[in-house]
Enzyme design. Structure first.
Site, short mmCIF file in Angstrom:
data_model
loop_
_atom_site.label_atom_id
_atom_site.label_comp_id
_atom_site.label_asym_id
_atom_site.label_seq_id
_atom_site.Cartn_x
_atom_site.Cartn_y
_atom_site.Cartn_z
CB ILE A 9 -0.96 -0.01 1.20
CG1 ILE A 9 -1.94 -1.19 1.08
CG2 ILE A 9 -1.72 1.31 1.28
CD1 ILE A 9 -2.81 -1.39 2.30
CD GLU B 267 -11.49 1.09 13.61
OE1 GLU B 267 -10.70 1.91 13.10
OE2 GLU B 267 -11.62 -0.08 13.21
CG HIS C 150 -11.66 0.34 9.44
ND1 HIS C 150 -10.98 -0.03 10.57
CD2 HIS C 150 -11.04 -0.28 8.41
CE1 HIS C 150 -9.99 -0.85 10.25
NE2 HIS C 150 -10.01 -1.01 8.93
#
Length: 317
Positions: free
Chosen positions: A158, A263, A282
């Site tokens: 990434i 989260e 997210h």
């Protein structure tokens, strides 16, 4: 095989199906599972599939037949790998499936900060352009990314993809990685130097004992005044109280986050309502194309494990 899926809500919907699992055994799928529910739900399981549910020593001890843990994710910090090794349980993740989606989202967050698209859309919707005296109006400052320096922390798939896109925009790229890269085209620098020189700092590293809270008070203080901070990696990399203080003081120009320490977001999250702070829930990995690719690799992992030659295994049982 007795297959249990603990959190289908995080992956499957009308566009992405887990029906393929029935080819490999008897499937019990739960929409979501609390930690208290996990031990009883996996008691008879041989294969367990999870996304964000935590599987530690206690949970594994409750599942004496467990042979395989499959992740709907690249990160595996929610699995006690040492406990899995002790019990001979294979753990497989899904590397690389979200590279394009997360890189795209990272760049979208960066461009939103500099182009203020949502703010201008809101202004137009409120009627400000209707009442403008000129063909355009620009009360909200904009800036180019061309010529700016992007600092990338973590240089896996990434991070590399984000670097490629940034260079296409005409940005300079600095990289901090724990291992020497030995790549002439990459300017690899120490962490502190990256913070000091970058106009944008973007995290793309895993969360582990070494990286937890790496972005603390000192790290934010070391960043250039007015710099942008981006995190699409893991929330535990960041001291959220320190980030809020850096935003409130005006030292940072902004923050853009797709991940938080807790989260779903806690009602008392320090970053809720923080100035110049963009937060998405997210979703960087969640494009339909990306999730279809994900479940395809999950199936490949299961098939390889059952054939006796596991792939993408972070623990080989």
């Amino acid at each position: 095989m007795n297959i249990v899926v603990l959190d289908t809500a995080t992956v499957a919907d009308e566009d992405v199906s887990l029906a393929f699992l029935s080819r490999y055994g008897q499937v019990t799928a739960y929409y979501m599972s609390s930690q208290e529910e996990v031990p009883s739900r996996i008691r008879e399981a041989e294969l367990v599939l999870i996304n964000k549910v935590h599987l530690g020593e206690a949970e594994m001890a409750a599942a004496p037949h467990l042979k395989y843990i499959g992740l709907f994710a690249t990160g595996y910090n929610n699995v006690d790998l040492d406990a899995a090794r002790r019990r001979g349980i294979t753990v497989c993740n899904v590397p690389g499936y979200s590279t394009e989606a997360v890189a795209q989202h990272t760049v979208a967050l960066m461009l939103e900060h500099f182009n203020r698209v949502a703010d201008y859309h809101r202004s137009v919707t409120d009627g400000d352009w209707v009442h403008s005296e000129t063909f355009c109006y620009s009360p909200i400052p904009l800036a180019e990314v061309h010529g700016k320096t992007l600092g990338i922390v973590g240089y896996g798939a990434i991070g590399r993809r984000v670097a490629d896109i940034a260079r296409a925009f005409g940005m300079s790229v600095l990289v901090y990685a724990r291992r020497p890269l030995n790549e002439p085209e990459v300017e690899q620098v120490p962490f502190r130097e990256l913070l000091e020189r970058s106009d944008v700092v973007s995290l793309h590293c895993p969360l582990n004992a070494d990286s937890a809270d790496m972005m603390d008070e000192a790290a934010f203080a070391a960043m250039k005044p007015g710099a942008l901070f981006i995190n699409t990696a893991r929330g535990g990399l960041v001291d959220e109280q320190a980030l809020r203080r850096a935003l409130e003081s005006g030292h940072l120009g902004g923050a853009a986050l797709d991940v938080l320490r807790q989260e779903p977001m806690a009602a008392d999250c320090p970053l809720l309502g923080a100035p110049r702070c963009i937060i998405t829930p997210h979703v960087a990995w969640a494009a339909v194309d990306t999730r279809r690719r994900l479940v395809g690799i999950v199936e490949e992992n299961i098939r390889a494990f059952l054939d006796g030659s596991p792939i993408n295994n972070v623990v080989k049982g």
